[in-house]
Design a protein around this motif. Structure first.
Motif, PDB file in Angstrom:
ATOM      1  N   VAL A   1       0.827  -1.200   0.000  1.00 42.54           N
ATOM      2  CA  VAL A   1       0.000   0.000   0.000  1.00 42.54           C
ATOM      3  C   VAL A   1       0.866   1.257   0.000  1.00 42.54           C
ATOM      4  CG1 VAL A   1      -1.735   1.257   1.346  1.00 42.54           C
ATOM      5  CG2 VAL A   1      -1.858  -1.206   1.153  1.00 42.54           C
ATOM      6  N   HIS A   2       2.070   1.152   0.525  1.00 40.93           N
ATOM      7  CA  HIS A   2       2.938   2.316   0.678  1.00 40.93           C
ATOM      8  C   HIS A   2       3.861   2.538  -0.520  1.00 40.93           C
ATOM      9  CE1 HIS A   2       1.456   2.372   4.726  1.00 40.93           C
ATOM     10  NE2 HIS A   2       1.889   1.149   4.928  1.00 40.93           N
ATOM     11  N   ALA A   3       3.621   1.878  -1.635  1.00 46.98           N
ATOM     12  CA  ALA A   3       4.492   2.043  -2.804  1.00 46.98           C
ATOM     13  C   ALA A   3       4.367   3.441  -3.397  1.00 46.98           C
ATOM     14  CB  ALA A   3       4.183   0.979  -3.857  1.00 46.98           C
ATOM     15  N   LEU A   4       3.159   3.962  -3.518  1.00 44.79           N
ATOM     16  CA  LEU A   4       2.968   5.311  -4.074  1.00 44.79           C
ATOM     17  C   LEU A   4       3.554   6.388  -3.165  1.00 44.79           C
ATOM     18  CD1 LEU A   4       1.822   7.121  -6.310  1.00 44.79           C
ATOM     19  CD2 LEU A   4      -0.310   7.177  -5.022  1.00 44.79           C
ATOM     20  N   PRO A   5       3.278   6.379  -1.855  1.00 48.10           N
ATOM     21  CA  PRO A   5       3.921   7.388  -1.009  1.00 48.10           C
ATOM     22  C   PRO A   5       5.447   7.291  -1.010  1.00 48.10           C
ATOM     23  CG  PRO A   5       2.078   6.440   0.148  1.00 48.10           C
ATOM     24  CD  PRO A   5       2.259   5.643  -1.102  1.00 48.10           C
TER      25      PRO A   5
ATOM     26  N   SER B   1       6.703  14.703   2.450  1.00 49.55           N
ATOM     27  CA  SER B   1       5.811  14.594   1.291  1.00 49.55           C
ATOM     28  C   SER B   1       5.215  13.194   1.166  1.00 49.55           C
ATOM     29  CB  SER B   1       6.543  14.985   0.013  1.00 49.55           C
ATOM     30  OG  SER B   1       7.587  14.069  -0.246  1.00 49.55           O
ATOM     31  N   GLY B   2       5.989  12.168   1.462  1.00 51.41           N
ATOM     32  CA  GLY B   2       5.465  10.801   1.418  1.00 51.41           C
ATOM     33  C   GLY B   2       4.411  10.566   2.490  1.00 51.41           C
ATOM     34  N   ALA B   3       4.660  11.078   3.700  1.00 43.65           N
ATOM     35  CA  ALA B   3       3.681  10.932   4.776  1.00 43.65           C
ATOM     36  C   ALA B   3       2.410  11.711   4.464  1.00 43.65           C
ATOM     37  CB  ALA B   3       4.285  11.403   6.097  1.00 43.65           C
ATOM     38  N   LEU B   4       2.564  12.912   3.910  1.00 45.38           N
ATOM     39  CA  LEU B   4       1.400  13.714   3.533  1.00 45.38           C
ATOM     40  C   LEU B   4       0.575  12.992   2.460  1.00 45.38           C
ATOM     41  CD1 LEU B   4      -0.088  16.426   3.866  1.00 45.38           C
ATOM     42  CD2 LEU B   4       1.301  17.253   1.956  1.00 45.38           C
ATOM     43  N   MET B   5       1.247  12.396   1.488  1.00 45.97           N
ATOM     44  CA  MET B   5       0.546  11.659   0.425  1.00 45.97           C
ATOM     45  C   MET B   5      -0.233  10.486   1.010  1.00 45.97           C
ATOM     46  SD  MET B   5      -0.136  11.317  -2.679  1.00 45.97           S
ATOM     47  CE  MET B   5      -0.986  10.064  -3.575  1.00 45.97           C
ATOM     48  N   LEU B   6       0.374   9.769   1.942  1.00 53.22           N
ATOM     49  CA  LEU B   6      -0.288   8.614   2.553  1.00 53.22           C
ATOM     50  C   LEU B   6      -1.501   9.046   3.369  1.00 53.22           C
ATOM     51  CD1 LEU B   6      -0.239   5.558   3.127  1.00 53.22           C
ATOM     52  CD2 LEU B   6       1.157   6.072   5.125  1.00 53.22           C
TER      53      LEU B   6
ATOM     54  N   VAL C   1      -3.269  11.939   3.219  1.00 53.92           N
ATOM     55  CA  VAL C   1      -4.315  12.526   2.373  1.00 53.92           C
ATOM     56  C   VAL C   1      -5.028  11.446   1.567  1.00 53.92           C
ATOM     57  CG1 VAL C   1      -4.701  14.026   0.366  1.00 53.92           C
ATOM     58  CG2 VAL C   1      -3.314  14.825   2.267  1.00 53.92           C
ATOM     59  N   GLY C   2      -4.286  10.503   1.018  1.00 51.62           N
ATOM     60  CA  GLY C   2      -4.895   9.428   0.236  1.00 51.62           C
ATOM     61  C   GLY C   2      -5.801   8.553   1.077  1.00 51.62           C
ATOM     62  N   GLN C   3      -5.340   8.160   2.256  1.00 50.85           N
ATOM     63  CA  GLN C   3      -6.162   7.297   3.095  1.00 50.85           C
ATOM     64  C   GLN C   3      -7.369   8.032   3.662  1.00 50.85           C
ATOM     65  OE1 GLN C   3      -3.514   5.439   5.924  1.00 50.85           O
ATOM     66  NE2 GLN C   3      -2.951   3.847   4.467  1.00 50.85           N
ATOM     67  N   PHE C   4      -7.193   9.305   4.026  1.00 51.95           N
ATOM     68  CA  PHE C   4      -8.335  10.063   4.535  1.00 51.95           C
ATOM     69  C   PHE C   4      -9.370  10.278   3.442  1.00 51.95           C
ATOM     70  CE2 PHE C   4     -10.559  14.075   5.257  1.00 51.95           C
ATOM     71  CZ  PHE C   4     -11.176  13.786   6.461  1.00 51.95           C
ATOM     72  N   THR C   5      -8.922  10.622   2.247  1.00 52.25           N
ATOM     73  CA  THR C   5      -9.856  10.837   1.145  1.00 52.25           C
ATOM     74  C   THR C   5     -10.566   9.540   0.787  1.00 52.25           C
ATOM     75  OG1 THR C   5      -8.388  12.553   0.308  1.00 52.25           O
ATOM     76  CG2 THR C   5     -10.070  11.754  -1.183  1.00 52.25           C
ATOM     77  N   LEU C   6      -9.855   8.442   0.849  1.00 56.08           N
ATOM     78  CA  LEU C   6     -10.462   7.143   0.549  1.00 56.08           C
ATOM     79  C   LEU C   6     -11.494   6.765   1.598  1.00 56.08           C
ATOM     80  CD1 LEU C   6     -10.216   4.771  -1.481  1.00 56.08           C
ATOM     81  CD2 LEU C   6      -8.689   3.722   0.148  1.00 56.08           C
ATOM     82  N   ALA C   7     -11.190   7.043   2.866  1.00 54.59           N
ATOM     83  CA  ALA C   7     -12.107   6.665   3.940  1.00 54.59           C
ATOM     84  C   ALA C   7     -13.295   7.617   4.048  1.00 54.59           C
ATOM     85  CB  ALA C   7     -11.369   6.627   5.263  1.00 54.59           C
ATOM     86  N   ALA C   8     -13.074   8.900   3.800  1.00 55.34           N
ATOM     87  CA  ALA C   8     -14.136   9.875   4.003  1.00 55.34           C
ATOM     88  C   ALA C   8     -14.891  10.215   2.723  1.00 55.34           C
ATOM     89  CB  ALA C   8     -13.552  11.158   4.594  1.00 55.34           C
ATOM     90  N   GLY C   9     -14.345   9.841   1.573  1.00 57.31           N
ATOM     91  CA  GLY C   9     -15.004  10.181   0.315  1.00 57.31           C
ATOM     92  C   GLY C   9     -16.309   9.431   0.140  1.00 57.31           C
ATOM     93  N   ARG C  10     -17.295  10.120  -0.402  1.00 55.71           N
ATOM     94  CA  ARG C  10     -18.599   9.491  -0.610  1.00 55.71           C
ATOM     95  C   ARG C  10     -18.733   8.928  -2.020  1.00 55.71           C
ATOM     96  NH1 ARG C  10     -22.942  11.562   3.007  1.00 55.71           N
ATOM     97  NH2 ARG C  10     -21.862  12.677   4.634  1.00 55.71           N
ATOM     98  N   SER C  11     -17.992   9.459  -2.953  1.00 52.78           N
ATOM     99  CA  SER C  11     -18.123   9.048  -4.343  1.00 52.78           C
ATOM    100  C   SER C  11     -17.387   7.733  -4.583  1.00 52.78           C
ATOM    101  CB  SER C  11     -17.546  10.138  -5.257  1.00 52.78           C
ATOM    102  OG  SER C  11     -17.476   9.681  -6.580  1.00 52.78           O
ATOM    103  N   LEU C  12     -18.080   6.801  -5.203  1.00 54.59           N
ATOM    104  CA  LEU C  12     -17.468   5.516  -5.518  1.00 54.59           C
ATOM    105  C   LEU C  12     -16.372   5.672  -6.570  1.00 54.59           C
ATOM    106  CD1 LEU C  12     -17.494   2.440  -5.120  1.00 54.59           C
ATOM    107  CD2 LEU C  12     -19.167   2.321  -6.963  1.00 54.59           C
ATOM    108  N   ILE C  13     -16.590   6.569  -7.515  1.00 52.86           N
ATOM    109  CA  ILE C  13     -15.588   6.798  -8.565  1.00 52.86           C
ATOM    110  C   ILE C  13     -14.308   7.363  -7.968  1.00 52.86           C
ATOM    111  CG2 ILE C  13     -15.092   8.123 -10.652  1.00 52.86           C
ATOM    112  CD1 ILE C  13     -18.082   7.886 -11.321  1.00 52.86           C
ATOM    113  N   LEU C  14     -14.426   8.283  -7.001  1.00 48.08           N
ATOM    114  CA  LEU C  14     -13.249   8.843  -6.344  1.00 48.08           C
ATOM    115  C   LEU C  14     -12.491   7.761  -5.581  1.00 48.08           C
ATOM    116  CD1 LEU C  14     -11.606  11.366  -5.559  1.00 48.08           C
ATOM    117  CD2 LEU C  14     -13.102  11.555  -3.552  1.00 48.08           C
ATOM    118  N   ARG C  15     -13.213   6.896  -4.895  1.00 45.72           N
ATOM    119  CA  ARG C  15     -12.568   5.806  -4.160  1.00 45.72           C
ATOM    120  C   ARG C  15     -11.843   4.855  -5.113  1.00 45.72           C
ATOM    121  NH1 ARG C  15     -16.936   3.994   0.455  1.00 45.72           N
ATOM    122  NH2 ARG C  15     -16.808   5.916   1.669  1.00 45.72           N
ATOM    123  N   ILE C  16     -12.461   4.546  -6.231  1.00 48.02           N
ATOM    124  CA  ILE C  16     -11.835   3.644  -7.203  1.00 48.02           C
ATOM    125  C   ILE C  16     -10.583   4.285  -7.796  1.00 48.02           C
ATOM    126  CG2 ILE C  16     -12.149   2.599  -9.482  1.00 48.02           C
ATOM    127  CD1 ILE C  16     -15.018   1.955  -8.637  1.00 48.02           C
ATOM    128  N   LEU C  17     -10.648   5.587  -8.098  1.00 42.19           N
ATOM    129  CA  LEU C  17      -9.473   6.277  -8.650  1.00 42.19           C
ATOM    130  C   LEU C  17      -8.310   6.307  -7.653  1.00 42.19           C
ATOM    131  CD1 LEU C  17     -11.101   9.259 -10.583  1.00 42.19           C
ATOM    132  CD2 LEU C  17      -9.962   7.248 -11.539  1.00 42.19           C
TER     133      LEU C  17
END
Length: 192
Positions: free
Chosen positions: A57-61, A89-94, A96-112
């Protein structure tokens, strides 16, 4: 200490014979080291594969942190500055990505977001499986097959870990977590 055995040749002539205490060694030093080496190598490769799947999971950060750190180092930030900027920057990416994934309501956003995190994990899994297949697989075609299987497995693992984050409680507009309604327990009847 050697054992003594009494051997009688004739009725009156007996002699004491020393029988050496020869011990039977089921394994000598080379056999022990071979068995221990096989067990430790198997455990080491298993630990390495577990680490690859756990860190997929941490490859992108990590990729973001490495590139930003290299850009900062080449820009004159120095070694310590590049490490700090890259790690931040890596910690911020991780986060922000996990928070957006957990809190996002849009299925398309989660898939992206899950796709953005899973593709670098697949590339890392491909490279690791290809490197490990160079150890014991002589055929280049089979190396590619094993590398592709490693990429698919690592990508699926990263996707599953990220989708586990997406199945959290959605937030209400006022910032509170939504209360999940639970069915009332069925009662058999009232006795008076």
């Amino acid at each position: 200490m050697p054992q003594l055995r009494l051997v009688c040749v004739q009725r009156f002539v007996c002699a004491a014979v020393v029988v050496e205490g020869a011990t039977h060694k089921p394994m000598d030093g080379a056999t022990t080291m071979l068995a221990l080496g096989l067990v430790l190598n198997t455990l080491g490769i298993g630990l390495f594969c577990w680490a690859i799947f756990a860190l997929a999971v941490h490859a992108l950060p990590f990729f973001i942190a490495l590139n930003v750190g290299m850009i900062a180092f080449q820009g004159g930030a120095g070694l310590l500055g590049a490490l700090l900027v890259g790690t931040g920057s890596g910690a911020l990416m991780l986060v922000v990505g996990q928070f957006t994934l957990a809190a996002g309501r849009s299925l398309i956003l989660r898939i992206l977001i899950a796709t953005a995190f899973s593709i670098p994990a697949a590339v890392a899994g491909y490279q690791v499986a290809l490197a490990l297949s160079h150890i014991g697989v002589p055929s280049p075609a089979w190396r590619q097959v094993f590398a592709c299987m490693g990429a698919v497995c690592t990508c699926c693992t990263a996707w599953a870990r990220l989708m586990a984050l997406a199945e959290t409680c959605p937030l209400e507009p006022n910032g509170q977590a939504a209360k999940l309604s639970q069915p009332a327990p069925a009662t058999a009847g009232h006795k008076r």
